[in-house]
Write an enzyme that holds these catalytic residues in place. Structure first.
Site, PDB file in Angstrom:
ATOM      1  N   CYS A   1      -3.236   1.457   6.571  1.00  0.00           N
ATOM      2  CA  CYS A   1      -3.402   0.564   7.916  1.00  0.00           C
ATOM      3  C   CYS A   1      -4.404   1.642   8.804  1.00  0.00           C
ATOM      4  CB  CYS A   1      -2.273   0.171   8.207  1.00  0.00           C
ATOM      5  SG  CYS A   1      -1.190   1.602   8.568  1.00  0.00           S
TER       6      CYS A   1
ATOM      7  N   GLY B   1       2.615  -5.547   7.373  1.00  0.00           N
ATOM      8  CA  GLY B   1       1.802  -6.251   6.734  1.00  0.00           C
ATOM      9  C   GLY B   1       0.584  -6.641   7.568  1.00  0.00           C
ATOM     10  N   SER B   2       0.035  -7.977   7.092  1.00  0.00           N
ATOM     11  CA  SER B   2      -1.636  -8.018   7.670  1.00  0.00           C
ATOM     12  C   SER B   2      -1.214  -8.787   9.066  1.00  0.00           C
ATOM     13  CB  SER B   2      -2.372  -9.115   6.591  1.00  0.00           C
ATOM     14  OG  SER B   2      -1.510 -10.136   6.656  1.00  0.00           O
TER      15      SER B   2
ATOM     16  N   GLU C   1       4.449  -4.308  12.367  1.00  0.00           N
ATOM     17  CA  GLU C   1       3.270  -3.443  12.060  1.00  0.00           C
ATOM     18  C   GLU C   1       2.312  -3.948  11.379  1.00  0.00           C
ATOM     19  OE1 GLU C   1       3.215  -0.596  13.568  1.00  0.00           O
ATOM     20  OE2 GLU C   1       5.020   0.312  13.938  1.00  0.00           O
TER      21      GLU C   1
ATOM     22  N   THR D   1      -0.101 -12.337   8.231  1.00  0.00           N
ATOM     23  CA  THR D   1       1.191 -12.741   8.111  1.00  0.00           C
ATOM     24  C   THR D   1       2.220 -12.833   9.207  1.00  0.00           C
ATOM     25  OG1 THR D   1       0.509 -12.179   5.478  1.00  0.00           O
ATOM     26  CG2 THR D   1       3.055 -12.291   6.279  1.00  0.00           C
ATOM     27  N   GLY D   2       1.795 -11.491   9.968  1.00  0.00           N
ATOM     28  CA  GLY D   2       2.647 -11.225  10.961  1.00  0.00           C
ATOM     29  C   GLY D   2       2.805 -12.366  12.050  1.00  0.00           C
TER      30      GLY D   2
ATOM     31  N   ASN E   1       0.874  -1.392   0.071  1.00  0.00           N
ATOM     32  CA  ASN E   1       0.019  -0.066   0.049  1.00  0.00           C
ATOM     33  C   ASN E   1       0.830   1.499  -0.213  1.00  0.00           C
ATOM     34  OD1 ASN E   1       0.709  -0.664   2.493  1.00  0.00           O
ATOM     35  ND2 ASN E   1      -1.241   0.253   3.329  1.00  0.00           N
TER      36      ASN E   1
ATOM     37  N   GLU F   1       7.641   1.854  15.226  1.00  0.00           N
ATOM     38  CA  GLU F   1       8.392   2.381  14.264  1.00  0.00           C
ATOM     39  C   GLU F   1       8.364   3.801  14.547  1.00  0.00           C
ATOM     40  OE1 GLU F   1       6.898   0.737  10.287  1.00  0.00           O
ATOM     41  OE2 GLU F   1       8.916  -0.019  10.377  1.00  0.00           O
TER      42      GLU F   1
END
Ligand code: NAD
Length: 467
Positions: free
Chosen positions: A276, A220-221, A242, A224-225, A146, A450
């Protein structure tokens, strides 16, 4: 004709026999071929990054900062080209792609001005205690599709400043601007310090499982995290995650309805909802619901949709076919459940993954469009009548990334904001991020932070010297 891109490994720009096609989401045409990194090349790159760590980690911090400043200049000099690439591969309007590129310049400069803290004291026995921050080793920086460039730079800038070497892995859907960044940076860092590897679905898991990687910085999602965390466990890698969000926006009855509706329209639909920290559940006070809904729908109907390079376009396509199918499925499920659309809800035939902004009228809290992160151009408006009720409903989510509160009474809005279980809450604003302030998800929206000094320290280990 499709262009061929090269990856950056150990200071060399390489084309590979195996390539992946990259599509323009506005046309579904192939626009480029990128190298599909093999396990062997990943291994070679990790070893080169490990070898480069010895020199880079002992390079004085001001010298590392100077290289980061040089990278900022280089990105700035190529802003138009990078923005055009971003628009072609990601779909976003050109002005927004340009803002993303200029954000990268700002982020590099801001990190280049930071320092690593050292704490010193001498105890009663005359022993000196010095706690310093040292780099970790090779960092894997994994970015989603994104905001491909900014979310790569958010990782590589602090990681490099802190003295780590880095392997950046863009999403296979959006690798072009990041590979070009690698080319532009190739002569700015010693070989092996910054590497950019493109590849298919196998590359991410290979990277997170690789024993030579010390830290994974991942955006990412949430799904997936979880996999990244599991894959990092056997070698106990440091992690920053994140992940997804389902941000609540709370609109109090004392707002300027027309103004807030316009702001929140972009809060929900910027980047076609693929943000996000987009406003994904908009809670509007009962007493202004009808007026707010009318103004919000008017903003949606007035927003020009089209290919990102077209003048005046505000909404581009959804970025890729799987996401396009997911959003269409959510629209169909919302219709099948009998919920009402205030606008949108119809998806035109292609080419291009275009979905008109879709607004759902006060669905129940257990509707899929409320519970799930849509990550596309669909948002529910939800009625509320009292503050305790809306805070409870806003917090009733597995996510805790961001949120916003809108009120003419800023003190009251801040008090409500503090009750939200979210890492960042804006007051009469949305989306505002700054390299000086940490951005951190709560609950299943992430681990670690972050940005800010806190984000920089995530790329370091603590070392205490005694005596
Ligand atoms: P994704 O999780 O599918 O992919 C993200 C990256 O991980 C890509 O580079 C992908 O190739 C890679 N990857 C996929 N599987 C992997 C695995 N098993 N191991 C290692 N790497 C793997 O996410 P996406 O669809 O690209 O992005 C959308 C999601 O990202 C949304 O949920 C969104 O909320 C989230 N997001 C979060 C933030 C934030 O800062 N919290 C910012 C932007 C996007």
């Amino acid at each position: 004709m499709s262009e061929k891109f090269k990856l950056l490994s150990n200071g060399r720009l390489l084309a590979l026999p195996a390539t992946l096609a990259v599509l323009d989401p506005a046309t579904e045409q192939v626009i480029a071929e990128v190298p599909d990194c093999t396990a062997e090349l990943l291994d070679t790159t990790v070893r080169a990054a490990q070898a480069a760590f010895a020199g880079w980690s002992t390079t004085p911090l001001p010298d590392r900062a100077a290289r980061l400043q040089a990278l900022a200049r280089r990105i700035g000099e190529h802003a138009d080209e990078l923005a055009a690439l971003l628009t072609r591969e990601q779909g976003k309007p050109l002005a927004m792609a340009r803002a993303e590129v200029l954000g990268c310049v700002h982020w590099c400069r801001s990190f280049a001005a930071m320092a690593l803290p050292v704490a010193e004291r001498t105890d009663a026995a005359g022993i000196r205690w010095v706690t310093q921050r040292v780099p970790l080793g090779v960092v894997a920086a994994i970015a989603p599709w994104n905001f491909p460039l900014s979310l790569a730079v958010w990782k590589l800038a602090p990681a490099l400043l802190a003295g780590n070497t880095v392997i950046v892995k863009p999403s296979p859907f959006t690798p072009l601007a990041t590979l070009r960044l690698g080319e532009l940076a190739a002569d700015l860092f010693p070989p092996g310090v910054l590497n950019v590897l493109s590849g298919g679905d196998a590359l991410g898991p290979m990277l997170t499982a690789h024993p030579g990687i010390a830290k994974v910085a991942f955006t990412g999602s949430t799904a997936t995290g979880r996999r990244v965390m599991a894959s990092a466990a056997p070698t106990l890698k440091h992690l920053t995650l994140e992940l997804g969000g389902n941000d609540a926006a709370i609109v109090m009855p004392d707002v300027d309805v027309a103004k807030v509706a316009r702001r929140l329209f972009m809060g929900a639909f910027l980047n076609s909802g693929q943000v996000c920290i987009a406003a994904k559940r908009i809670f509007v006070h009962d007493s202004i619901y009808a007026a707010f809904a009318a103004a919000f729908v008017a903003a949606a109907r007035a927003a020009p949709m089209g290919p990102g390079h077209q003048e005046g376009v505000l909404l581009g396509p959804v970025q890729n076919r799987p996401q396009y199918e997911r959003v269409k499925d959510l629209i169909a499920a919302t219709r099948d459940a009998g919920h009402r659309f205030l606008t949108g809800g119809e998806v035109p035939e292609g080419p291009g993954y275009f979905i008109p902004p879709t607004v759902v009228d006060n669905p129940p809290d257990d509707a899929r469009v409320v519970v799930e992160e849509p990550f596309g151009p669909i948002v529910p408006l939800l009625r509320f009548s009292d503050v305790d009720e809306v805070v409870r409903r806003a917090n009733d989510s597995e996510f805790g990334l961001g949120g916003s509160v809108w009120s003419a009474d800023v003190g009251r809005a801040r008090a409500i904001a503090g009750r939200l279980q979210a890492g960042t809450v804006w007051i009469n604003n949305v989306h505002l991020l700054d390299p000086q302030s940490p951005f951190a998800g709560r609950k299943q929206s992430g681990i670690g932070a972050e940005n800010g000094i806190e984000g920089l320290l995530e790329f370091t280990a603590i070392q205490t010297l005694v005596g």
